[in-house]
Motif scaffolding. Structure first.
Motif, short mmCIF file in Angstrom:
data_model
loop_
_atom_site.label_atom_id
_atom_site.label_comp_id
_atom_site.label_asym_id
_atom_site.label_seq_id
_atom_site.Cartn_x
_atom_site.Cartn_y
_atom_site.Cartn_z
N ALA A 115 12.39 -60.80 -5.87
CA ALA A 115 11.01 -60.35 -6.09
C ALA A 115 10.77 -59.96 -7.54
O ALA A 115 9.70 -60.23 -8.10
CB ALA A 115 10.70 -59.16 -5.17
N VAL A 116 11.77 -59.36 -8.19
CA VAL A 116 11.58 -58.89 -9.56
C VAL A 116 11.73 -60.03 -10.56
O VAL A 116 10.94 -60.15 -11.51
CB VAL A 116 12.58 -57.76 -9.87
N GLU A 117 12.72 -60.90 -10.38
CA GLU A 117 12.98 -61.94 -11.37
C GLU A 117 11.92 -63.04 -11.34
O GLU A 117 11.90 -63.88 -12.24
CB GLU A 117 14.37 -62.52 -11.15
N GLU A 118 11.05 -63.05 -10.32
CA GLU A 118 9.91 -63.97 -10.35
C GLU A 118 8.85 -63.50 -11.33
O GLU A 118 7.98 -64.27 -11.72
CB GLU A 118 9.30 -64.08 -8.95
N LEU A 119 8.92 -62.21 -11.75
CA LEU A 119 7.89 -61.63 -12.61
C LEU A 119 8.35 -61.48 -14.06
O LEU A 119 7.51 -61.26 -14.93
CB LEU A 119 7.48 -60.25 -12.08
N ILE A 120 9.66 -61.54 -14.32
CA ILE A 120 10.17 -61.31 -15.67
C ILE A 120 11.04 -62.47 -16.10
O ILE A 120 11.45 -63.30 -15.29
CB ILE A 120 10.96 -59.98 -15.74
N ASP A 121 11.33 -62.50 -17.41
CA ASP A 121 12.20 -63.55 -17.95
C ASP A 121 13.67 -63.18 -17.86
O ASP A 121 14.54 -64.05 -17.93
CB ASP A 121 11.83 -63.82 -19.42
N GLY A 122 13.98 -61.88 -17.76
CA GLY A 122 15.36 -61.44 -17.72
C GLY A 122 15.89 -61.33 -16.30
O GLY A 122 15.42 -62.00 -15.37
N GLU A 123 16.89 -60.44 -16.13
CA GLU A 123 17.54 -60.25 -14.85
C GLU A 123 17.40 -58.80 -14.40
O GLU A 123 17.18 -57.91 -15.21
CB GLU A 123 19.03 -60.61 -14.94
N LEU A 124 17.55 -58.60 -13.09
CA LEU A 124 17.54 -57.26 -12.52
C LEU A 124 18.97 -56.74 -12.53
O LEU A 124 19.85 -57.28 -11.86
CB LEU A 124 16.98 -57.28 -11.09
N LYS A 125 19.22 -55.68 -13.32
CA LYS A 125 20.57 -55.14 -13.45
C LYS A 125 20.87 -54.20 -12.29
O LYS A 125 20.04 -53.40 -11.90
CB LYS A 125 20.71 -54.40 -14.78
N ALA A 126 22.11 -54.31 -11.76
CA ALA A 126 22.53 -53.49 -10.62
C ALA A 126 23.69 -52.60 -11.03
O ALA A 126 24.62 -53.04 -11.71
CB ALA A 126 22.92 -54.37 -9.44
N LEU A 127 23.64 -51.32 -10.61
CA LEU A 127 24.71 -50.35 -10.82
C LEU A 127 25.00 -49.66 -9.50
O LEU A 127 24.15 -49.59 -8.61
CB LEU A 127 24.30 -49.32 -11.88
N SER A 128 26.21 -49.12 -9.38
CA SER A 128 26.56 -48.35 -8.20
C SER A 128 25.90 -46.98 -8.27
O SER A 128 25.86 -46.34 -9.32
CB SER A 128 28.08 -48.19 -8.07
N ALA A 129 25.35 -46.52 -7.13
CA ALA A 129 24.71 -45.22 -7.10
C ALA A 129 25.73 -44.08 -7.15
O ALA A 129 25.38 -42.96 -7.51
CB ALA A 129 23.83 -45.09 -5.86
N TYR A 130 27.01 -44.36 -6.79
CA TYR A 130 28.06 -43.36 -6.82
C TYR A 130 28.98 -43.62 -8.00
O TYR A 130 29.37 -44.77 -8.26
CB TYR A 130 28.86 -43.38 -5.53
N ALA A 131 29.33 -42.57 -8.72
CA ALA A 131 30.16 -42.72 -9.91
C ALA A 131 31.57 -43.16 -9.57
O ALA A 131 32.23 -43.84 -10.37
CB ALA A 131 30.18 -41.41 -10.70
N ASP A 132 32.09 -42.77 -8.39
CA ASP A 132 33.47 -43.10 -8.02
C ASP A 132 33.56 -44.34 -7.12
O ASP A 132 34.60 -44.57 -6.51
CB ASP A 132 34.14 -41.91 -7.34
N VAL A 133 32.49 -45.12 -7.01
CA VAL A 133 32.49 -46.35 -6.21
C VAL A 133 32.20 -47.52 -7.14
O VAL A 133 31.21 -47.52 -7.87
CB VAL A 133 31.43 -46.30 -5.09
N THR A 134 33.10 -48.52 -7.12
CA THR A 134 32.94 -49.70 -7.97
C THR A 134 32.04 -50.72 -7.29
O THR A 134 32.21 -51.01 -6.09
CB THR A 134 34.31 -50.32 -8.28
#
Length: 256
Positions: A115-134
């Motif tokens: 849904a997001v990448e249809e509106l922008i030229d870049g990418e949607l970056k993903a991070l873990s919500a927990y600091a101790d979870v990879t």
């Protein structure tokens, strides 16, 4: 002896005849002449009903004539315009609506990314919500807990770089991003130590043989100097005490 009038039929009733003369003049005229009215009444009813019937026909005639007279006007207006030497103006481009950030919270990352990448030229970056979870490489099914760009905010397609924070399916979202899923136990408090009390030993300065007391390099010429230094009164054993300052010899100099 006059002959009696024949019995009146239902269609000869005056109310029915008058109604027919108003509503449907041809039928009313026919009923009027079959009625038992006098000849003068029949003629008068026929004339009035005929005028009533002709008024609408005569009033429509001028309108139709005027419409027929104006009919050729559209044909003249439809003539092709003369070619112009100046080129037609270029159409003004219509500005496209600015894209807005969709709501991604609670959706799988794969759906939010599409849904997001249809509106922008870049990418949607993903991070873990927990600091101790990879975050694994394949995190398309992980759920979005937080998005740094609020839903409904304007996106600049060329420079937008939104970020989302994910959790594994079945894992609750933290209160804030960067929280530890499994907090480390707190370090135990150190055991209190009791130190043995120490006794301070002080040695009183030895009195001078001449009885001046404090000794050292401090000396005062008179009581005025003692008071100027803020040391008055000065007692025997204090630095700067001298017998020349203690006139009464009671061990306290410059008390006055």
């Amino acid at each position: 002896m006059p002959m009696p009038k024949p019995p009146r039929r239902w269609w000869q009733h005056p109310a029915l005849v008058i109604t027919a003369l108003v509503v449907l003049p041809p039928a009313g005229i026919a009923l009027a002449w079959t009625s038992q009215w006098e000849r003068t009444q029949k003629i008068l009813a026929t004339v009035l009903s005929g005028i009533w019937f002709l008024i609408p026909l005569l009033s429509d005639s001028p309108e139709k004539t005027g419409a027929e007279g104006k009919a050729p006007a559209p044909a003249a207006a439809s003539a092709a315009p003369a070619p112009s030497s100046s080129p037609p103006p270029a159409p003004t481009p219509t500005p496209s609506a600015e894209p807005q950030m969709p709501s991604a919270v609670g959706r799988p990352y794969a759906q939010a990314e599409k849904a997001v990448e249809e509106l922008i030229d870049g990418e949607l970056k993903a991070l873990s919500a927990y600091a101790d979870v990879t975050l694994p490489a394949d995190h398309g099914t992980w759920l979005v807990c937080f998005q740094d760009v609020a839903a409904g905010s304007r996106l600049v397609a060329q420079s937008a770089a939104p970020v989302v924070h994910l959790v594994a399916p079945g894992t609750a979202c933290p209160a804030t991003p960067g929280t530890d899923l499994r907090p480390k136990p707190a370090a135990p408090a150190p055991a209190p130590t009791t130190a043995a009390p120490t006794t301070a030993r002080t040695t009183a300065p030895a009195a001078d043989d001449d009885g001046t007391g404090g000794g050292g390099s401090v000396s005062y010429a008179n009581c005025a100097a003692v008071r100027a230094a803020g040391a008055a009164p000065i007692r025997r054993g204090d630095p700067g005490y001298g017998r020349h300052l203690d006139r009464d010899g009671d061990g306290v100099a410059c008390e006055r």
